[in-house]
Scaffold this motif. Structure first.
Motif, mmCIF file in Angstrom:
data_model
loop_
_atom_site.group_PDB
_atom_site.id
_atom_site.type_symbol
_atom_site.label_atom_id
_atom_site.label_comp_id
_atom_site.label_asym_id
_atom_site.label_seq_id
_atom_site.Cartn_x
_atom_site.Cartn_y
_atom_site.Cartn_z
ATOM 1 N N UNK B 85 1.143 -9.892 -7.088
ATOM 2 C CA UNK B 85 1.208 -10.777 -8.247
ATOM 3 C C UNK B 85 -0.122 -11.487 -8.477
ATOM 4 N N UNK B 86 -0.748 -11.982 -7.389
ATOM 5 C CA UNK B 86 -1.891 -12.885 -7.537
ATOM 6 C C UNK B 86 -3.192 -12.160 -7.849
ATOM 7 N N UNK B 87 -3.375 -10.954 -7.275
ATOM 8 C CA UNK B 87 -4.682 -10.316 -7.439
ATOM 9 C C UNK B 87 -4.973 -9.962 -8.906
ATOM 10 N N UNK B 88 -4.064 -9.301 -9.631
ATOM 11 C CA UNK B 88 -4.378 -9.038 -11.042
ATOM 12 C C UNK B 88 -4.518 -10.314 -11.845
ATOM 13 N N UNK B 89 -3.745 -11.348 -11.460
ATOM 14 C CA UNK B 89 -3.837 -12.624 -12.165
ATOM 15 C C UNK B 89 -5.239 -13.200 -12.006
ATOM 16 N N UNK B 90 -5.776 -13.119 -10.775
ATOM 17 C CA UNK B 90 -7.130 -13.614 -10.543
ATOM 18 C C UNK B 90 -8.132 -12.804 -11.351
ATOM 19 N N UNK B 91 -7.889 -11.482 -11.441
ATOM 20 C CA UNK B 91 -8.849 -10.639 -12.149
ATOM 21 C C UNK B 91 -8.878 -10.942 -13.639
ATOM 22 N N UNK B 92 -7.764 -11.435 -14.198
ATOM 23 C CA UNK B 92 -7.778 -11.729 -15.640
ATOM 24 C C UNK B 92 -8.746 -12.861 -15.961
ATOM 25 N N UNK B 93 -9.099 -13.686 -14.959
ATOM 26 C CA UNK B 93 -10.056 -14.764 -15.209
ATOM 27 C C UNK B 93 -11.434 -14.225 -15.581
ATOM 28 N N UNK B 94 -11.684 -12.954 -15.266
ATOM 29 C CA UNK B 94 -12.985 -12.374 -15.548
ATOM 30 C C UNK B 94 -13.036 -11.748 -16.938
ATOM 31 N N UNK B 95 -11.898 -11.713 -17.644
ATOM 32 C CA UNK B 95 -11.863 -11.101 -18.975
ATOM 33 C C UNK B 95 -12.183 -12.182 -20.003
ATOM 34 N N UNK B 96 -13.156 -11.951 -20.880
ATOM 35 C CA UNK B 96 -13.453 -12.979 -21.892
ATOM 36 C C UNK B 96 -12.339 -13.058 -22.927
ATOM 37 N N UNK B 97 -11.825 -14.262 -23.163
ATOM 38 C CA UNK B 97 -10.768 -14.423 -24.150
ATOM 39 C C UNK B 97 -11.188 -15.440 -25.210
ATOM 40 N N UNK B 98 -11.446 -16.686 -24.804
ATOM 41 C CA UNK B 98 -11.716 -17.741 -25.784
ATOM 42 C C UNK B 98 -12.439 -18.862 -25.063
ATOM 43 N N UNK B 99 -13.459 -19.402 -25.742
ATOM 44 C CA UNK B 99 -14.109 -20.596 -25.205
ATOM 45 C C UNK B 99 -13.303 -21.810 -25.648
ATOM 46 N N UNK B 100 -13.128 -22.815 -24.765
ATOM 47 C CA UNK B 100 -12.305 -23.942 -25.200
ATOM 48 C C UNK B 100 -13.151 -25.038 -25.844
ATOM 49 N N UNK B 101 -14.469 -24.900 -25.780
ATOM 50 C CA UNK B 101 -15.283 -25.912 -26.457
ATOM 51 C C UNK B 101 -15.679 -25.462 -27.856
ATOM 52 N N UNK B 102 -15.697 -24.166 -28.079
ATOM 53 C CA UNK B 102 -16.148 -23.642 -29.367
ATOM 54 C C UNK B 102 -15.092 -22.678 -29.899
ATOM 55 N N UNK B 103 -14.521 -23.022 -31.068
ATOM 56 C CA UNK B 103 -13.419 -22.219 -31.612
ATOM 57 C C UNK B 103 -13.836 -20.775 -31.849
ATOM 58 N N UNK B 104 -15.096 -20.535 -32.226
ATOM 59 C CA UNK B 104 -15.507 -19.175 -32.579
ATOM 60 C C UNK B 104 -16.213 -18.469 -31.420
ATOM 61 N N UNK B 105 -16.300 -19.125 -30.269
ATOM 62 C CA UNK B 105 -16.983 -18.509 -29.139
ATOM 63 C C UNK B 105 -15.996 -17.929 -28.141
ATOM 64 N N UNK B 106 -16.472 -17.047 -27.280
ATOM 65 C CA UNK B 106 -15.597 -16.512 -26.239
ATOM 66 C C UNK B 106 -16.370 -16.425 -24.936
ATOM 67 N N UNK B 107 -15.680 -16.667 -23.862
ATOM 68 C CA UNK B 107 -16.295 -16.539 -22.544
ATOM 69 C C UNK B 107 -15.177 -16.382 -21.525
ATOM 70 N N UNK B 108 -15.439 -15.694 -20.403
ATOM 71 C CA UNK B 108 -14.412 -15.620 -19.360
ATOM 72 C C UNK B 108 -14.321 -16.946 -18.630
ATOM 73 N N UNK B 109 -13.193 -17.182 -17.982
ATOM 74 C CA UNK B 109 -13.040 -18.409 -17.202
ATOM 75 C C UNK B 109 -14.065 -18.430 -16.079
ATOM 76 N N UNK B 110 -14.264 -17.286 -15.443
ATOM 77 C CA UNK B 110 -15.223 -17.219 -14.350
ATOM 78 C C UNK B 110 -15.975 -15.904 -14.444
#
Lengths: 393, 336
Positions: B85-110
């Motif tokens: 359960x945890x390993x794929x969940x951790x890996x999703x942090x590396x996928x860029x989805x959305x920046x939370x400071x900029x509505x039009x920007x995107x960045x991965x969590x880590x």
């Protein structure tokens, strides 16, 4: 047994088996070396139960020997009793029996096609086939009031009549089934993933099949003509025009083709019955108190799974002295074992399902002492003695 | 301040909460797609069109009896579902989805340089965890399923890694966000100035997309490559002894992995969360839903292969095709 080989038990409870039956597979890696079937998990003592009930009550027992070929069992049972009692049934009743029997064959073959698709992991085809099978089920329900145990044949005829007004509508439904079946034949013979799983899988040649005396579609897919409707016509099958389907593929694809082509032939028969059915009575009277004169009779029926034999002995009372049933799966087990040997583990479910097994029809009982490797059967006197001891305890 | 933002990113959006709810949606979408293709209705009653059914199933599994068989290797057997359960969940942090400071920007969590390799590595690790799950359950069907998982990995792992690398070769970076940025800029320049090499590259990458989708089907153990859990043959294979909470974790882990696979497919072949007009997170949802529909569609279309057919097919067709695809990409990267 070398180190690489180990035994995989399949059954009595396994998703590939719809009924409790046990097989011990000796496998080497992914290859099956040897198979040992063990039957007897579902023995219900039906033949004994029939000896203490009258002929009319037995109608309802024979119907419940098997859920899929309920009508075939009843046809064979009524046929054998009528032959022993010397009853001639009305011509219209014969046609109605054929009609219900062919509908049952349709529903059984479509069911089998769906199950086979499910066994090779093709659930989409499974859902499609079973959706179309509903047409047949609805038709059967309309005719008999039931979807599984139709209770149509009775001794001396049939219990319900077919209404002529419905024939045009039924013809359209039959056309629909023909159209869908032709589509499935096309899918099964062109879709590559199905061919990969079906061609050459569970192969058994003609000479081996004759040696192991298989029955039904299992024999016909290996090139052995075995259709009782042609070889030993009963009811009105000799007046109807249909092909004796035999293919020589010998593998799972052959099983699929035989059953699919037979579905088309059954549709043909249904249409002819609707054309030819004569007017008249549907039954002659035979009540629970009617006695069957001393004698014996055997009746052969081509059930969906193959040759079904009912053999009855009467001692002049209103209940059978002995009634013996041999269901087709019993005849198909030796060839099944041969089909499984040398295949892959992954092919076990589809080869098993290939013969369309019905283990509850098949179950027999013998006594076996594993330590002494000794087998014996009990006679009537032994059974009576055992019963007496059991109830006195 | 930064630490609060990081906490929000990890726990709420686009981290754990978002991914987990998106996983439930993805499971519903997949089930619904397959059901419609099979002429069924699929989940219908829990919530709108049954959208809450995956959650209901998960909760139901949480309250079921949790059995550990006597023959199992207890520690491994109990720990492995958490990993799955945890390993794929951790890996999703590396996928860029959305920046939370900029509505039009995107960045991965880590994200970091080389996170593509990290994601591929984590996906392979889950397969090993699956192998352990089957092997430790002490069941013969579990053992057969586990060996099949390992066999399948031999077949699809190499083409999977190869075609994942070819966009990285073009972008000259192993970071997923750089690959996304390269795709955006090259698509923009291609629209402004269409060239033949650009067109050819598009075709080559389309082949890569196809190979990658097939390999992901195998990685996700979906039909026609679900022989490791083939119900009719080996009774759900490596999962056979799991029940209750652990089964719930296994199932959720499978769907997190599906989201991860769809996210990765989106990121390296479909331009990630970038797109006109709408914010990145909407584009991410649209594109991953498209990928999930493709995966579900393929899984409904075919019969299950046998393990030997799958392995030999992968080595006969997928590996050479993937090698060719990488070579073509390298050749074109010289031209462009």
């Amino acid at each position: 047994m070398s180190d690489r080989q180990f035994v995989i038990p399949i059954g009595p409870q396994h998703p590939a088996l719809k009924e409790p039956e046990s097989f011990y597979f000796t496998v080497d890696g992914e290859t099956v070396i040897d198979v040992e079937p063990r039957i007897g998990y579902n023995h219900r003592g039906i033949e004994k139960a029939m000896e203490v009930r009258n002929y009319i009550q037995n109608l309802y027992i024979t119907e419940r020997v098997c859920g899929i070929c309920s009508n075939a069992h009843q046809t064979a049972y009524t046929g054998s009793v009528e032959e022993a009692a010397g009853i001639e049934i009305p011509e219209r009743a014969k046609y109605i029996r054929v009609f219900v029997q062919e509908l049952e064959r349709l529903h059984s073959h479509l069911l089998w096609l769906g199950v086979a698709a499910h066994e090779i992991g093709f659930d989409t085809l499974f859902y499609y086939v079973w959706r179309d099978r509903e047409i047949v089920m609805d038709l059967l329900e309309e005719i008999s009031g039931n979807r599984v145990n139709y209770a149509m044949p009775t001794i001396g005829g049939v219990r319900r009549d077919l209404k002529k007004d419905n024939f045009p509508r039924w013809r359209k439904l039959v056309d629909k089934i023909i159209e869908r079946t032709e589509y499935y034949i096309k899918v099964a013979s062109t879709e590559q993933t199905i061919l990969d799983r079906a061609v050459g899988v569970g192969y058994l040649g003609k000479s081996d099949m004759i040696k192991l005396s298989g029955a039904g579609p299992n024999a016909r897919c290996s090139g052995v003509p075995s259709d009782i409707r042609k070889l030993n016509p009963y009811l009105v099958y000799d007046e109807l025009d249909f092909e004796h389907i035999v293919v020589d593929n010998g593998d799972v694809l052959g099983q699929v083709l035989v059953r699919a082509l037979e579905t088309l032939e059954s549709c043909k028969i249904l249409k002819q019955v609707m054309d030819k059915i004569p007017e008249g009575e549907i039954r002659t009277k035979f009540g629970p108190l009617n006695r069957v004169p001393e004698g014996e009779a055997a009746y052969l029926v081509e059930a969906q799974r193959g040759e079904l034999i009912h053999y009855t002995i009467s001692d002049g009372k209103n209940m059978p002295f002995r009634h013996k049933i041999r269901a087709p799966t019993m005849a198909n087990l030796p060839s099944l074992v041969e089909r499984l040997k040398g295949g892959y583990i992954a092919d076990i479910p589809i080869v098993l399902a290939g013969i369309d097994p019905c283990f509850s029809c098949t179950d027999r009982m013998v006594f076996y002492d594993e330590g002494k490797d000794k087998k014996w059967t009990w006679t009537d006197a032994d059974l009576r003695k055992y019963r007496k001891e059991w109830f006195e305890e | 301040m930064i630490s609060i933002l990081t906490a929000v990113q990890i726990l709420l959006f686009p981290g754990l909460s978002f991914i987990l709810s998106y996983t439930l949606y993805a499971e519903w979408l997949s089930r619904k797609t397959v059901a419609r293709l099979q002429n069924r209705v699929g989940p219908l009653h829990t919530g709108w069109q049954g959208v809450l059914q995956p959650l209901a199933d998960f909760i139901k599994l949480l309250v079921k009896e949790d059995i550990t068989p006597a023959a199992a290797e207890k520690i491994v057997f109990n720990v492995v579902p958490v990993f799955i359960f945890a390993i794929p969940l951790a890996a999703t942090f590396l996928i860029p989805i959305q920046s939370i400071t900029n509505l039009w920007g995107y960045e991965p969590v880590a994200g970091f340089e080389g996170d593509l390799i990290m994601v591929l590595f984590l996906m392979s690790i889950t397969v090993l965890a699956v192998f352990l799950a089957g092997w430790s359950s002490g069941n013969i069907f579990g053992a057969v399923g586990a060996t099949r998982v390992a066999f399948m990995m031999l077949a699809y792992e190499i083409p999977l890694s190869l075609v994942a690398i070819s966009p990285a070769i073009m972008a000259k970076s192993l970071s997923i966000i750089n690959i996304v940025n390269w795709q955006v800029s090259s698509v923009q320049s291609f629209i402004a100035n269409p060239t033949l090499p650009g067109f050819l590259l598009g075709i080559v990458l389309l082949i890569g997309f196809a190979i990658y989708t097939i390999c992901l089907l195998a990685e996700l153990e979906m039909r026609p490559f679900d022989m490791s859990e083939a119900e009719t043959e080996i009774v759900h294979g490596w999962q056979v002894e799991y029940s209750g909470v652990k089964l719930g974790l296994l199932r959720s882990g499978h769907h997190v992995k599906m989201v991860l696979a769809a996210g990765l497919l989106t990121s390296i072949y479909l331009g990630g969360p970038a797109g006109p007009v709408l914010p990145p997170v909407i584009w991410f949802i649209l594109k991953t839903s498209f990928c999930i529909i493709i995966l579900s569609n393929l899984s409904a279309l075919f019969a299950r292969f046998r393990i030997d057919q799958m392995v030999s097919g992968a080595w006969k067709y997928l590996v050479p095709l993937a090698v060719l695809q990488v070579m073509a990409t390298i050749a074109l990267s010289g031209v462009i």
